[in-house]
Structures are given as structure tokens and as C-alpha cells.
Design a protein around this motif. Structure first.
Motif, PDB file in Angstrom:
ATOM      1  N   VAL A  39      64.761  55.098  79.626  1.00 54.87           N
ATOM      2  CA  VAL A  39      65.123  54.490  78.166  1.00 54.87           C
ATOM      3  C   VAL A  39      65.765  53.084  78.331  1.00 54.87           C
ATOM      4  CG1 VAL A  39      66.515  54.933  76.363  1.00 54.87           C
ATOM      5  CG2 VAL A  39      65.577  56.921  77.572  1.00 54.87           C
ATOM      6  N   GLU A  40      64.998  52.255  77.681  1.00 54.94           N
ATOM      7  CA  GLU A  40      65.765  50.863  77.977  1.00 54.94           C
ATOM      8  C   GLU A  40      66.492  50.489  76.851  1.00 54.94           C
ATOM      9  OE1 GLU A  40      63.744  46.500  76.598  1.00 54.94           O
ATOM     10  OE2 GLU A  40      62.945  47.348  78.236  1.00 54.94           O
ATOM     11  N   ALA A  41      66.422  50.994  75.466  1.00 59.24           N
ATOM     12  CA  ALA A  41      67.327  50.867  74.320  1.00 59.24           C
ATOM     13  C   ALA A  41      67.269  52.133  73.605  1.00 59.24           C
ATOM     14  CB  ALA A  41      67.067  49.501  73.864  1.00 59.24           C
ATOM     15  N   MET A  42      68.430  52.622  73.096  1.00 53.98           N
ATOM     16  CA  MET A  42      68.453  53.688  72.063  1.00 53.98           C
ATOM     17  C   MET A  42      69.510  53.299  70.939  1.00 53.98           C
ATOM     18  SD  MET A  42      68.995  57.789  72.858  1.00 53.98           S
ATOM     19  CE  MET A  42      69.019  58.889  71.545  1.00 53.98           C
ATOM     20  N   TYR A  43      69.113  53.277  69.636  1.00 49.00           N
ATOM     21  CA  TYR A  43      69.933  53.180  68.584  1.00 49.00           C
ATOM     22  C   TYR A  43      69.736  53.999  67.612  1.00 49.00           C
ATOM     23  CZ  TYR A  43      70.591  48.383  70.839  1.00 49.00           C
ATOM     24  OH  TYR A  43      70.916  47.465  71.626  1.00 49.00           O
ATOM     25  N   PHE A  44      70.816  54.452  66.974  1.00 45.99           N
ATOM     26  CA  PHE A  44      70.933  55.352  65.739  1.00 45.99           C
ATOM     27  C   PHE A  44      70.900  54.401  64.582  1.00 45.99           C
ATOM     28  CE2 PHE A  44      71.939  58.098  68.821  1.00 45.99           C
ATOM     29  CZ  PHE A  44      71.265  59.584  68.395  1.00 45.99           C
ATOM     30  N   VAL A  47      65.827  54.565  66.917  1.00 44.30           N
ATOM     31  CA  VAL A  47      64.932  53.676  67.255  1.00 44.30           C
ATOM     32  C   VAL A  47      65.124  53.571  68.643  1.00 44.30           C
ATOM     33  CG1 VAL A  47      64.118  51.377  67.002  1.00 44.30           C
ATOM     34  CG2 VAL A  47      65.098  52.444  64.938  1.00 44.30           C
ATOM     35  N   MET A  48      63.969  53.440  69.503  1.00 39.70           N
ATOM     36  CA  MET A  48      64.276  53.564  71.041  1.00 39.70           C
ATOM     37  C   MET A  48      63.010  52.662  71.538  1.00 39.70           C
ATOM     38  SD  MET A  48      65.067  57.307  72.144  1.00 39.70           S
ATOM     39  CE  MET A  48      63.702  58.039  71.284  1.00 39.70           C
ATOM     40  N   ILE A  49      63.288  51.956  72.821  1.00 41.74           N
ATOM     41  CA  ILE A  49      62.313  51.281  73.609  1.00 41.74           C
ATOM     42  C   ILE A  49      62.500  52.010  74.946  1.00 41.74           C
ATOM     43  CG2 ILE A  49      61.581  49.318  74.627  1.00 41.74           C
ATOM     44  CD1 ILE A  49      62.852  47.696  72.580  1.00 41.74           C
ATOM     45  N   ILE A  50      61.246  52.654  75.318  1.00 45.17           N
ATOM     46  CA  ILE A  50      61.105  53.451  76.352  1.00 45.17           C
ATOM     47  C   ILE A  50      60.011  52.880  77.293  1.00 45.17           C
ATOM     48  CG2 ILE A  50      60.631  55.801  77.088  1.00 45.17           C
ATOM     49  CD1 ILE A  50      61.894  56.746  74.647  1.00 45.17           C
ATOM     50  N   LEU A 103      57.880  51.419  71.762  1.00 44.58           N
ATOM     51  CA  LEU A 103      58.673  51.485  70.590  1.00 44.58           C
ATOM     52  C   LEU A 103      58.627  52.756  69.948  1.00 44.58           C
ATOM     53  CD1 LEU A 103      60.566  50.215  68.586  1.00 44.58           C
ATOM     54  CD2 LEU A 103      58.718  49.400  67.182  1.00 44.58           C
ATOM     55  N   ILE A 104      60.003  53.590  69.877  1.00 51.07           N
ATOM     56  CA  ILE A 104      59.893  54.907  69.230  1.00 51.07           C
ATOM     57  C   ILE A 104      60.673  54.632  67.888  1.00 51.07           C
ATOM     58  CG2 ILE A 104      60.336  57.190  69.371  1.00 51.07           C
ATOM     59  CD1 ILE A 104      58.441  56.346  71.582  1.00 51.07           C
ATOM     60  N   GLN A 105      60.051  55.258  66.845  1.00 48.55           N
ATOM     61  CA  GLN A 105      60.841  55.431  65.642  1.00 48.55           C
ATOM     62  C   GLN A 105      60.806  56.835  65.191  1.00 48.55           C
ATOM     63  OE1 GLN A 105      57.955  52.217  64.446  1.00 48.55           O
ATOM     64  NE2 GLN A 105      59.603  51.574  63.168  1.00 48.55           N
ATOM     65  N   ALA A 132      55.069  56.545  67.865  1.00 51.67           N
ATOM     66  CA  ALA A 132      55.127  55.782  68.961  1.00 51.67           C
ATOM     67  C   ALA A 132      54.186  54.560  68.859  1.00 51.67           C
ATOM     68  CB  ALA A 132      54.857  56.552  70.163  1.00 51.67           C
ATOM     69  N   THR A 133      54.792  53.296  69.245  1.00 51.83           N
ATOM     70  CA  THR A 133      54.074  52.154  69.191  1.00 51.83           C
ATOM     71  C   THR A 133      53.908  51.690  70.434  1.00 51.83           C
ATOM     72  OG1 THR A 133      54.589  51.747  66.883  1.00 51.83           O
ATOM     73  CG2 THR A 133      53.669  49.888  68.114  1.00 51.83           C
ATOM     74  N   PRO A 134      52.677  51.276  71.258  1.00 54.24           N
ATOM     75  CA  PRO A 134      52.799  50.448  72.545  1.00 54.24           C
ATOM     76  C   PRO A 134      52.903  49.076  72.450  1.00 54.24           C
ATOM     77  CG  PRO A 134      50.503  51.805  72.141  1.00 54.24           C
ATOM     78  CD  PRO A 134      51.231  51.844  70.693  1.00 54.24           C
ATOM     79  N   LEU A 135      53.876  48.672  73.323  1.00 50.87           N
ATOM     80  CA  LEU A 135      54.271  47.310  73.232  1.00 50.87           C
ATOM     81  C   LEU A 135      53.646  46.576  74.339  1.00 50.87           C
ATOM     82  CD1 LEU A 135      58.288  47.926  72.640  1.00 50.87           C
ATOM     83  CD2 LEU A 135      56.377  47.241  71.011  1.00 50.87           C
ATOM     84  N   LEU A 136      53.247  45.239  74.036  1.00 47.83           N
ATOM     85  CA  LEU A 136      52.674  44.312  74.997  1.00 47.83           C
ATOM     86  C   LEU A 136      53.396  43.320  74.958  1.00 47.83           C
ATOM     87  CD1 LEU A 136      48.968  44.810  73.607  1.00 47.83           C
ATOM     88  CD2 LEU A 136      49.797  45.938  75.754  1.00 47.83           C
ATOM     89  N   THR A 137      53.338  42.733  76.496  1.00 45.33           N
ATOM     90  CA  THR A 137      53.972  41.454  76.576  1.00 45.33           C
ATOM     91  C   THR A 137      53.249  40.444  76.522  1.00 45.33           C
ATOM     92  OG1 THR A 137      52.952  41.265  78.878  1.00 45.33           O
ATOM     93  CG2 THR A 137      55.048  42.719  78.665  1.00 45.33           C
ATOM     94  N   VAL A 138      53.909  39.149  76.438  1.00 39.92           N
ATOM     95  CA  VAL A 138      53.118  37.904  76.012  1.00 39.92           C
ATOM     96  C   VAL A 138      51.910  37.666  76.890  1.00 39.92           C
ATOM     97  CG1 VAL A 138      53.639  35.206  76.155  1.00 39.92           C
ATOM     98  CG2 VAL A 138      55.367  36.866  74.983  1.00 39.92           C
ATOM     99  N   ASP A 139      52.448  37.817  78.346  1.00 42.14           N
ATOM    100  CA  ASP A 139      51.585  37.690  79.169  1.00 42.14           C
ATOM    101  C   ASP A 139      50.205  38.602  78.922  1.00 42.14           C
ATOM    102  OD1 ASP A 139      52.799  35.736  80.508  1.00 42.14           O
ATOM    103  OD2 ASP A 139      53.597  37.045  82.130  1.00 42.14           O
ATOM    104  N   GLU A 140      50.423  39.996  78.743  1.00 45.87           N
ATOM    105  CA  GLU A 140      49.395  40.840  78.680  1.00 45.87           C
ATOM    106  C   GLU A 140      48.529  40.384  77.202  1.00 45.87           C
ATOM    107  OE1 GLU A 140      51.257  45.050  79.847  1.00 45.87           O
ATOM    108  OE2 GLU A 140      51.941  44.510  78.049  1.00 45.87           O
ATOM    109  N   ILE A 141      48.904  40.015  76.323  1.00 43.59           N
ATOM    110  CA  ILE A 141      48.333  39.367  75.064  1.00 43.59           C
ATOM    111  C   ILE A 141      47.306  38.273  75.414  1.00 43.59           C
ATOM    112  CG2 ILE A 141      48.258  38.186  72.820  1.00 43.59           C
ATOM    113  CD1 ILE A 141      48.525  41.226  72.834  1.00 43.59           C
ATOM    114  N   ASP A 142      48.043  37.271  76.271  1.00 46.04           N
ATOM    115  CA  ASP A 142      47.376  36.199  76.886  1.00 46.04           C
ATOM    116  C   ASP A 142      46.185  36.632  77.477  1.00 46.04           C
ATOM    117  OD1 ASP A 142      49.081  34.354  75.719  1.00 46.04           O
ATOM    118  OD2 ASP A 142      50.345  33.727  77.405  1.00 46.04           O
TER     119      ASP A 142
END
Length: 106
Positions: free
Chosen positions: A41-46, A54-57, A5-7, A82-92
Motif C-alpha cells: 500500500v503506497e497511500a491510503m486516505y479516507f 482512496v488508495m494507491i496500491i 488507484l482504488i476508489q 480500480a484504475t491501472p496507473l501508468l508511468t510517464v515512461d510507460e506512456i512514452d
């Protein structure tokens, strides 16, 4: 592929550049940088408020993310987080790992 997550907040110089080339110009520049390192780039929003962008890369590895972060910050046009994002499976998976830890003072 790791997701981030990029802010970002534009500086006054960065905002002048955005006004000059428009949002689509910035999107093209971001796509070029990210794809050049094997990412997407998965998503990019102003936005407006605390963050201007805000972006998800997706990047192949954290080193690629760090390389982009260093280059962007060195430009002085943006302040980024930049914030690393983890999936539900990764946290499990993480919750199943045994960790030996002693809290301070314990």
C-alpha cells in the motif's frame, strides 16, 4: 510492479464496521490482504463526498488486483473502482509502438 488507484464507497454495513474498528483497524486489514499477495500500500486516505476511501496500491500483477477486487466486492461492504496507473515512461513507450487501426465507418 503495477500500480492501481482504488476508489471505494462504503455501504451502510461497511460504514458500521469502520465505526466499530476505526480507520487504523481498516488500514491493518488492507495491509494484510495486499502484502499477502506480494503487494504494497503506497497511500491510503479516507475522504468524504463521492468516495470514502482512496488508495494507491502496488501489486505484482493484474491478476492479484482482480482477486482482491472480487473478494472485496463479494463482501458487500464496499463498492470499488480500480484504475491501472501508468508511468510517464510507460506512456512514452506506448506512444512509440505502431498500431494499425481503422475507425468504424472509415
Amino acid at each position: 510492479m503495477p500500480k492501481f488507484l482504488i476508489q471505494a464507497t462504503y455501504t451502510s454495513e461497511g460504514t458500521k464496521g469502520l465505526l466499530k474498528e476505526g480507520a487504523s483497524g481498516r488500514r491493518a486489514a488492507v495491509d494484510q490482504v495486499v502484502s499477502g499477495l506480494g503487494g504494497k500500500v503506497e497511500a491510503m486516505y479516507f475522504a468524504f463526498g463521492q468516495d470514502d476511501l482512496v488508495m494507491i496500491i502496488d501489486f505484482p500483477d493484474p491478476v492479484s488486483m482482480a482477486a482482491v477486487s472480487l473478494t472485496v466486492k463479494a463482501s458487500g461492504a464496499l463498492h470499488t473502482r480500480a484504475t491501472p496507473l501508468l508511468t510517464v515512461d510507460e506512456i512514452d513507450e506506448a506512444s512509440r509502438r505502431q498500431v494499425t487501426f481503422r475507425a468504424p465507418g472509415s
